[in-house]
Design an enzyme around this catalytic site. Structure first.
Site, PDB file in Angstrom:
ATOM      1  N   HIS A 198     -17.942   1.281  -0.380  1.00 26.29           N
ATOM      2  CA  HIS A 198     -17.409   2.059  -0.219  1.00 26.29           C
ATOM      3  C   HIS A 198     -18.021   2.951  -1.682  1.00 26.29           C
ATOM      4  CE1 HIS A 198     -14.072   0.375  -2.630  1.00 26.29           C
ATOM      5  NE2 HIS A 198     -14.181   2.572  -3.575  1.00 26.29           N
ATOM      6  N   HIS A 205     -20.701   6.124  -7.130  1.00 26.93           N
ATOM      7  CA  HIS A 205     -21.550   4.438  -7.053  1.00 26.93           C
ATOM      8  C   HIS A 205     -20.914   3.905  -6.066  1.00 26.93           C
ATOM      9  CE1 HIS A 205     -17.828   4.349  -9.452  1.00 26.93           C
ATOM     10  NE2 HIS A 205     -17.852   3.028  -9.364  1.00 26.93           N
TER      11      HIS A 205
HETATM   12  P1  2AM Z   1     -14.543   1.293  -8.588  1.00 27.99           P
HETATM   13  O1  2AM Z   1     -15.604   0.347  -8.125  1.00 27.99           O
HETATM   14  O2  2AM Z   1     -16.074   1.316 -10.635  1.00 27.99           O
HETATM   15  O3  2AM Z   1     -13.724  -0.298 -10.198  1.00 27.99           O
HETATM   16  C1  2AM Z   1     -10.461   1.796  -5.335  1.00 27.99           C
HETATM   17  O4  2AM Z   1     -10.205   1.541  -6.185  1.00 27.99           O
HETATM   18  C2  2AM Z   1     -11.377   2.487  -5.820  1.00 27.99           C
HETATM   19  O5  2AM Z   1     -11.094   3.387  -6.748  1.00 27.99           O
HETATM   20  C3  2AM Z   1     -13.244   1.844  -6.784  1.00 27.99           C
HETATM   21  O6  2AM Z   1     -13.831   2.642  -5.957  1.00 27.99           O
HETATM   22  C4  2AM Z   1     -12.692   2.494  -7.719  1.00 27.99           C
HETATM   23  O7  2AM Z   1     -13.968   2.674  -8.433  1.00 27.99           O
HETATM   24  C5  2AM Z   1     -12.307   3.810  -7.809  1.00 27.99           C
HETATM   25  N1  2AM Z   1     -11.077   3.770  -8.709  1.00 27.99           N
HETATM   26  C6  2AM Z   1     -10.061   2.847  -9.265  1.00 27.99           C
HETATM   27  N2  2AM Z   1      -9.508   3.386 -10.430  1.00 27.99           N
HETATM   28  C7  2AM Z   1      -9.841   4.704 -10.303  1.00 27.99           C
HETATM   29  C8  2AM Z   1      -9.885   5.866 -11.439  1.00 27.99           C
HETATM   30  N3  2AM Z   1      -8.602   5.415 -12.341  1.00 27.99           N
HETATM   31  N4  2AM Z   1     -10.363   6.760 -11.621  1.00 27.99           N
HETATM   32  C9  2AM Z   1     -11.456   6.865 -10.793  1.00 27.99           C
HETATM   33  N5  2AM Z   1     -11.835   6.083 -10.111  1.00 27.99           N
HETATM   34  C10 2AM Z   1     -11.015   4.543  -9.627  1.00 27.99           C
END
Ligand code: 2AM
Length: 181
Positions: A51, A133
């Site tokens: 996603h 991303h």
């Molecule tokens: P990531 O894939 O770069 O880890 C579920 O955890 C989603 O939320 C993931 O896409 C994750 O990004 C994102 N995510 C987790 N913690 C976050 C944060 N503190 N700020 C922004 N996005 C976050």
């Protein structure tokens, strides 16, 4: 839907808004994940979890869900075409990802509208600068790459997702879906 495997309702929920790929785009993204894994190693994300996060709320009490979805119902945002053509690697968390080198303006508008709706619904929220991303690898080595095949994604809706951290890793439930105009 937002229950643990033991049947208990999760409260607070761990929520985020995301673009959720259609099946064909998911297959293509998964293919790119395989390709990136050949070069950077690490752990591939499961195809069903791929996603693009729009806004991350973190822990949110179930009692705030109605106010949140009502604020988001008022958003009028446009459909968009994404070209995911830029692989990236973050040293600090060893994430390997694919994103758009030229994000369309509609994407930034949607993210801003969501940030405003979250704030309007009274949820404590710390918006970070948004780097669009799709995470494909964790614990990835990074390094040089040959040219990457771009992934075209016609985005027609966005979703609210509840995340459950379980023994087999993160599991995601799409709990609401909104159409883009
Ligand atoms: P990531 O894939 O770069 O880890 C579920 O955890 C989603 O939320 C993931 O896409 C994750 O990004 C994102 N995510 C987790 N913690 C976050 C944060 N503190 N700020 C922004 N996005 C976050």
């Amino acid at each position: 839907m937002t229950e643990t495997t033991s049947g208990k309702l999760l409260d607070p929920l761990r929520l985020f808004f995301a673009l959720w790929p259609d099946d064909a785009t998911r297959t293509t993204l998964n293919h790119t994940g395989k390709w990136l894994h050949k070069h950077w190693d690490g752990r591939r994300m499961r195809a069903d979890t791929l996603h693009l996060t729009l806004a991350f709320l973190g822990r949110t009490p179930v009692a705030q869900l109605d106010a949140l979805t009502a604020s988001v119902d008022a958003i009028e945002a446009q459909a968009l075409e994404l070209t995911l053509d830029q692989p990236g690697h973050w040293q600090h968390n060893r994430v390997g990802w694919l994103g758009p080198s030229q994000p369309p303006p509609q994407l930034g508008e949607l993210v801003s509208a969501l940030n405003a709706a979250i704030q309007q619904s009274g949820i404590a929220f710390d918006a970070r600068p948004h780097v669009p991303h799709v995470t494909l690898l964790r614990n990835a080595a990074g390094g040089g790459l040959p040219a990457c095949q771009p992934v075209a994604w016609s985005v027609r809706d966005f979703v609210l997702v509840s995340s459950r951290i379980e023994e087999d890793g993160a599991n995601y439930d799409v709990i609401r879906r909104w159409s883009l105009t």
